[in-house]
Design a protein around this motif. Structure first.
Motif, PDB file in Angstrom:
ATOM      1  N   GLY A 278       0.818  -1.211   0.000  1.00 13.84           N
ATOM      2  CA  GLY A 278       0.000   0.000   0.000  1.00 13.84           C
ATOM      3  C   GLY A 278       0.852   1.261   0.000  1.00 13.84           C
ATOM      4  O   GLY A 278       1.949   1.295  -0.541  1.00 13.84           O
ATOM      5  N   ASP A 279       0.356   2.328   0.639  1.00 15.85           N
ATOM      6  CA  ASP A 279       1.082   3.599   0.719  1.00 15.85           C
ATOM      7  C   ASP A 279       1.938   3.606   1.985  1.00 15.85           C
ATOM      8  O   ASP A 279       1.508   4.068   3.048  1.00 15.85           O
ATOM      9  CB  ASP A 279       0.109   4.775   0.724  1.00 15.85           C
ATOM     10  N   SER A 280       3.155   3.109   1.869  1.00 16.33           N
ATOM     11  CA  SER A 280       4.067   3.088   3.016  1.00 16.33           C
ATOM     12  C   SER A 280       4.857   4.395   3.057  1.00 16.33           C
ATOM     13  O   SER A 280       4.609   5.315   2.282  1.00 16.33           O
ATOM     14  CB  SER A 280       5.022   1.898   2.898  1.00 16.33           C
ATOM     15  N   GLY A 281       5.828   4.467   3.943  1.00 17.54           N
ATOM     16  CA  GLY A 281       6.592   5.702   4.103  1.00 17.54           C
ATOM     17  C   GLY A 281       7.483   6.040   2.929  1.00 17.54           C
ATOM     18  O   GLY A 281       7.791   7.213   2.690  1.00 17.54           O
ATOM     19  N   LYS A 282       7.893   5.018   2.162  1.00 18.17           N
ATOM     20  CA  LYS A 282       8.730   5.266   0.996  1.00 18.17           C
ATOM     21  C   LYS A 282       8.596   4.084   0.042  1.00 18.17           C
ATOM     22  O   LYS A 282       8.210   2.982   0.450  1.00 18.17           O
ATOM     23  CB  LYS A 282      10.192   5.462   1.407  1.00 18.17           C
ATOM     24  N   PRO A 283       8.913   4.284  -1.238  1.00 22.99           N
ATOM     25  CA  PRO A 283       8.767   3.194  -2.197  1.00 22.99           C
ATOM     26  C   PRO A 283       9.807   2.093  -2.002  1.00 22.99           C
ATOM     27  O   PRO A 283      10.880   2.331  -1.439  1.00 22.99           O
ATOM     28  CB  PRO A 283       8.943   3.883  -3.553  1.00 22.99           C
ATOM     29  N   GLU A 284       9.460   0.909  -2.458  1.00 23.69           N
ATOM     30  CA  GLU A 284      10.365  -0.240  -2.405  1.00 23.69           C
ATOM     31  C   GLU A 284      11.408  -0.164  -3.518  1.00 23.69           C
ATOM     32  O   GLU A 284      12.551  -0.543  -3.356  1.00 23.69           O
ATOM     33  CB  GLU A 284       9.541  -1.531  -2.552  1.00 23.69           C
ATOM     34  N   LEU A 285      10.985   0.346  -4.673  1.00 30.13           N
ATOM     35  CA  LEU A 285      11.839   0.453  -5.860  1.00 30.13           C
ATOM     36  C   LEU A 285      11.266   1.526  -6.767  1.00 30.13           C
ATOM     37  O   LEU A 285      10.045   1.647  -6.900  1.00 30.13           O
ATOM     38  CB  LEU A 285      11.882  -0.896  -6.597  1.00 30.13           C
ATOM     39  N   VAL A 286      12.154   2.309  -7.398  1.00 29.31           N
ATOM     40  CA  VAL A 286      11.714   3.299  -8.380  1.00 29.31           C
ATOM     41  C   VAL A 286      12.393   2.986  -9.713  1.00 29.31           C
ATOM     42  O   VAL A 286      13.612   2.800  -9.778  1.00 29.31           O
ATOM     43  CB  VAL A 286      12.040   4.739  -7.937  1.00 29.31           C
ATOM     44  N   ILE A 287      11.581   2.915 -10.777  1.00 26.69           N
ATOM     45  CA  ILE A 287      12.069   2.558 -12.113  1.00 26.69           C
ATOM     46  C   ILE A 287      11.926   3.761 -13.036  1.00 26.69           C
ATOM     47  O   ILE A 287      10.845   4.364 -13.125  1.00 26.69           O
ATOM     48  CB  ILE A 287      11.274   1.368 -12.676  1.00 26.69           C
ATOM     49  N   PHE A 288      13.004   4.113 -13.726  1.00 31.53           N
ATOM     50  CA  PHE A 288      12.985   5.201 -14.712  1.00 31.53           C
ATOM     51  C   PHE A 288      13.151   4.601 -16.107  1.00 31.53           C
ATOM     52  O   PHE A 288      14.135   3.910 -16.378  1.00 31.53           O
ATOM     53  CB  PHE A 288      14.119   6.200 -14.450  1.00 31.53           C
ATOM     54  N   ILE A 289      12.184   4.876 -16.981  1.00 30.10           N
ATOM     55  CA  ILE A 289      12.215   4.354 -18.347  1.00 30.10           C
ATOM     56  C   ILE A 289      12.525   5.498 -19.293  1.00 30.10           C
ATOM     57  O   ILE A 289      11.653   6.298 -19.650  1.00 30.10           O
ATOM     58  CB  ILE A 289      10.878   3.689 -18.715  1.00 30.10           C
ATOM     59  N   ASP A 290      13.797   5.601 -19.693  1.00 30.49           N
ATOM     60  CA  ASP A 290      14.209   6.658 -20.621  1.00 30.49           C
ATOM     61  C   ASP A 290      13.752   6.307 -22.035  1.00 30.49           C
ATOM     62  O   ASP A 290      13.595   5.134 -22.374  1.00 30.49           O
ATOM     63  CB  ASP A 290      15.734   6.815 -20.576  1.00 30.49           C
ATOM     64  N   GLU A 291      13.554   7.348 -22.864  1.00 27.79           N
ATOM     65  CA  GLU A 291      13.071   7.159 -24.238  1.00 27.79           C
ATOM     66  C   GLU A 291      11.833   6.247 -24.223  1.00 27.79           C
ATOM     67  O   GLU A 291      11.753   5.237 -24.921  1.00 27.79           O
ATOM     68  CB  GLU A 291      14.168   6.572 -25.131  1.00 27.79           C
ATOM     69  N   ALA A 292      10.855   6.629 -23.411  1.00 30.97           N
ATOM     70  CA  ALA A 292       9.685   5.777 -23.164  1.00 30.97           C
ATOM     71  C   ALA A 292       8.891   5.475 -24.426  1.00 30.97           C
ATOM     72  O   ALA A 292       8.174   4.470 -24.480  1.00 30.97           O
ATOM     73  CB  ALA A 292       8.778   6.452 -22.133  1.00 30.97           C
ATOM     74  N   HIS A 293       9.017   6.326 -25.444  1.00 31.15           N
ATOM     75  CA  HIS A 293       8.248   6.079 -26.665  1.00 31.15           C
ATOM     76  C   HIS A 293       8.621   4.744 -27.312  1.00 31.15           C
ATOM     77  O   HIS A 293       7.833   4.177 -28.074  1.00 31.15           O
ATOM     78  CB  HIS A 293       8.473   7.214 -27.678  1.00 31.15           C
ATOM     79  N   LEU A 294       9.827   4.215 -27.004  1.00 33.56           N
ATOM     80  CA  LEU A 294      10.241   2.933 -27.578  1.00 33.56           C
ATOM     81  C   LEU A 294       9.326   1.798 -27.126  1.00 33.56           C
ATOM     82  O   LEU A 294       9.173   0.791 -27.822  1.00 33.56           O
ATOM     83  CB  LEU A 294      11.688   2.612 -27.184  1.00 33.56           C
ATOM     84  N   ILE A 295       8.731   1.945 -25.956  1.00 35.93           N
ATOM     85  CA  ILE A 295       7.802   0.917 -25.474  1.00 35.93           C
ATOM     86  C   ILE A 295       6.462   1.026 -26.201  1.00 35.93           C
ATOM     87  O   ILE A 295       5.859   0.031 -26.593  1.00 35.93           O
ATOM     88  CB  ILE A 295       7.547   1.074 -23.964  1.00 35.93           C
ATOM     89  N   PHE A 296       6.013   2.278 -26.423  1.00 35.80           N
ATOM     90  CA  PHE A 296       4.650   2.485 -26.897  1.00 35.80           C
ATOM     91  C   PHE A 296       4.510   2.546 -28.414  1.00 35.80           C
ATOM     92  O   PHE A 296       3.437   2.253 -28.940  1.00 35.80           O
ATOM     93  CB  PHE A 296       4.096   3.776 -26.294  1.00 35.80           C
ATOM     94  N   ASP A 297       5.570   2.924 -29.131  1.00 33.25           N
ATOM     95  CA  ASP A 297       5.445   3.164 -30.567  1.00 33.25           C
ATOM     96  C   ASP A 297       4.903   1.959 -31.329  1.00 33.25           C
ATOM     97  O   ASP A 297       4.058   2.095 -32.213  1.00 33.25           O
ATOM     98  CB  ASP A 297       6.796   3.586 -31.164  1.00 33.25           C
ATOM     99  N   GLU A 298       5.429   0.773 -31.037  1.00 31.39           N
ATOM    100  CA  GLU A 298       5.034  -0.420 -31.793  1.00 31.39           C
ATOM    101  C   GLU A 298       4.168  -1.375 -30.970  1.00 31.39           C
ATOM    102  O   GLU A 298       3.982  -2.533 -31.336  1.00 31.39           O
ATOM    103  CB  GLU A 298       6.278  -1.150 -32.305  1.00 31.39           C
ATOM    104  N   ALA A 299       3.650  -0.876 -29.864  1.00 33.47           N
ATOM    105  CA  ALA A 299       2.832  -1.737 -29.007  1.00 33.47           C
ATOM    106  C   ALA A 299       1.427  -1.901 -29.581  1.00 33.47           C
ATOM    107  O   ALA A 299       0.824  -0.949 -30.072  1.00 33.47           O
ATOM    108  CB  ALA A 299       2.760  -1.148 -27.600  1.00 33.47           C
ATOM    109  N   SER A 300       0.913  -3.119 -29.531  1.00 29.52           N
ATOM    110  CA  SER A 300      -0.447  -3.389 -29.975  1.00 29.52           C
ATOM    111  C   SER A 300      -1.430  -2.892 -28.915  1.00 29.52           C
ATOM    112  O   SER A 300      -1.042  -2.531 -27.798  1.00 29.52           O
ATOM    113  CB  SER A 300      -0.634  -4.895 -30.178  1.00 29.52           C
ATOM    114  N   LYS A 301      -2.723  -2.885 -29.250  1.00 26.27           N
ATOM    115  CA  LYS A 301      -3.736  -2.475 -28.277  1.00 26.27           C
ATOM    116  C   LYS A 301      -3.732  -3.384 -27.059  1.00 26.27           C
ATOM    117  O   LYS A 301      -3.888  -2.937 -25.927  1.00 26.27           O
ATOM    118  CB  LYS A 301      -5.114  -2.481 -28.938  1.00 26.27           C
ATOM    119  N   ALA A 302      -3.540  -4.690 -27.310  1.00 24.31           N
ATOM    120  CA  ALA A 302      -3.516  -5.651 -26.202  1.00 24.31           C
ATOM    121  C   ALA A 302      -2.333  -5.393 -25.284  1.00 24.31           C
ATOM    122  O   ALA A 302      -2.451  -5.454 -24.055  1.00 24.31           O
ATOM    123  CB  ALA A 302      -3.454  -7.077 -26.757  1.00 24.31           C
TER     124      ALA A 302
END
Length: 505
Positions: A278-302
């Motif tokens: 849940g909402d604890s005092g701090k996150p367990e892990l933080v992930i930064f996805i640089d150039e995020a469009h690479l994930i979405f550009d060719e992604a299907s609707k599914a």
């Protein structure tokens, strides 16, 4: 009170927090940095995800670097996707500079050069801790969505997984999966159809082509063993600093399918293995996805639907995800709506399309009596950004144009020798460096096919022998005289007949 004092109170009150927090910098009013008007984010809201956007050269990467450093200082592990190859400098302290001192004097923060604990990871041919995953760990549904398969093809993938489970055929790498597909339409066709129903050769051919596409983008390096344990992403060093894991992806920009495959598998694995907090005092892990469009550009609707679902759900596991891209429109609206923290660096208006994009970007931020957002977005300098975060009660803070603090680590890449030393001193490198190729579906089916072929050869030889024996018998039978014919053609019989004929005559 003058305008500056009112603004100072507006910012300090709006960004007041009772819990622990990160400081981004100080707010800007009328082009001037207001000292000690700190813009900050509570640690407890960092699992609400975020966005770092802005034109090339405006300071996005440095903002990412600042956040990673301060999270590490707070004992929070970080995973960075390093597409441009300029984040390895986190492992070395900043050499300092007069302009950095000047910036921090204006902000009201002391500057302290530091290095941070860094782990270099890789899913490609670059050096680093090797990240792998098995085909089985993806499962039929996730694998089908990544491959963008039809409902019929997805059904076949499910059959393949079921057949492998029932017959203890481990699916570890892509050659295992290819082998089972080929077997299902050749030697094992009758066997599989008898148990699970008919499998279309055309559909398996289409699935094979999708598998080959991932294979050609480097899937052979990613799929296999030893599988990476995501718990190795949430480590701290002996000083209590969070480990910053940097995934080296400079050779992955032309391989978007592999990148999106990795990211979705990673998020799914984190979601399935991390406990609810849940909402604890701090996150367990933080992930930064640089150039995020690479994930979405060719992604299907599914695939987009799967990503959206994970983004919504994963925050309950204490995971914060930050997308880094040039323009907010690079991120789908349904995903953008889930992002609580926004850091918007300058956007440049060179064309009518650019001006339209700026107008849309400005609508992502709350109204402010102190800024004309559209105009200010084009006038922000390098290392300046609009910031809006969620406070501890989940409410948006006042919009603040912010002079961002400078990174405490080196704002440049490590040398080849420094990278080599970092990797050689890594405990994880030796844990995951060895590629394991144990007996799996590929080897088991090859043995099975070989035995089938041997059996068929034996049966073929047996039939050939029987055929030859039958032919030989017929030949012998044809040369053996019929008993009646033998009597009729015997010399005694002929002489008798001839004697009778003579007496008659």
């Amino acid at each position: 009170m003058d305008r500056k004092e009112v603004f100072f109170n507006h910012i300090t009150e709006g960004y007041k927090t009772k819990g622990d927090y990160l400081v981004f910098g100080s707010a800007i009013l009328d082009g001037e940095t207001v000292k000690d008007a700190f813009v900050k984010v509570p640690l407890k809201t960092l699992n609400r995800h975020g966005l770092i956007a802005g034109a090339t050269g405006t300071g996005k990467t440095k903002s990412l670097q600042v956040m990673a450093e301060n999270l590490s200082e707070k004992g929070i592990p970080v995973l960075l996707m390093d597409i441009k190859g300029d984040l390895s400098g986190l492992a070395q302290a900043s050499p300092g500079h007069a302009k950095i001192d000047e910036r921090h004097e204006a902000i009201g923060l002391p500057f302290d050069a530091k290095k941070f604990p860094v782990e270099l990871l890789t899913i490609s041919e670059q050096n680093g801790v090797r990240l792998r995953a098995t085909v089985s760990e993806f499962g039929p549904v996730l694998l089908s969505r990544i491959l963008d398969l039809t409902a019929t093809q997805t059904g076949i993938v499910s059959i393949i997984f079921k057949y492998c489970d029932d017959h203890k055929l481990p699916l570890l790498d892509l050659k295992d999966f290819r082998k089972v597909l080929q077997y299902a339409t050749a030697e094992g066709k009758n066997e599989i159809q008898a148990e699970y129903g008919r499998i279309s050769t055309a559909s398996t051919g289409a699935i094979l082509r999708k598998i080959i596409e991932i294979d050609q983008q480097g899937g052979d390096l990613f799929f296999g063993e030893r599988s990476f344990d995501v718990q190795d992403l949430v480590r701290t060093n002996e000083e209590g600093k969070g480990i910053i894991s940097i995934l080296r992806l400079t050779d992955i920009q032309d391989k978007p399918k592999l990148f999106s495959t990795f990211m979705l598998q990673l998020l799914a694995e984190v979601y399935s293995t991390f406990p609810e907090q849940g909402d604890s005092g701090k996150p367990e892990l933080v992930i930064f996805i640089d150039e995020a469009h690479l994930i979405f550009d060719e992604a299907s609707k599914a695939l987009l639907s799967q990503i959206e679902s994970i983004i919504k759900l994963i925050r309950s596991k204490g995971i914060g995800i930050f997308f880094v891209t040039q323009n907010p429109k690079d991120v789908p609206e349904d995903v953008l709506a889930q992002l609580g923290l926004k850091i918007q660096h300058a956007l440049r208006a060179f064309t009518a399309k650019d001006r339209k994009a700026i107008k849309l970007a400005s609508e992502n931020y709350p109204d402010s009596e102190y800024y004309d957002v559209d105009e200010t977005l084009t006038q922000l300098g390098i290392g300046e950004a609009f910031i809006s975060v969620l406070n501890e009660k989940g409410r948006p803070t006042p919009l603040a144009a912010t002079m961002m603090r400078a990174p405490m680590s080196r704002m440049d890449v490590l040398s080849t020798s420094e990278i080599k030393e970092l990797i050689e001193n890594s405990r994880l490198f030796y844990k995951y460096d060895e590629a394991i190729d144990r007996e799996s579906a590929y080897e088991i089916l090859n043995d099975k096919i070989e035995k089938i072929n041997e059996k068929e050869e034996v049966e073929a030889r047996k039939k050939e022998t029987e055929k030859k024996s039958s032919t030989s018998s017929k030949r012998r039978a044809s040369t053996r005289m019929n008993p009646i014919l033998k009597v009729v053609t015997s010399a005694t019989f002929i002489r008798g007949v001839l004697g009778i004929l003579k007496r008659v005559l």
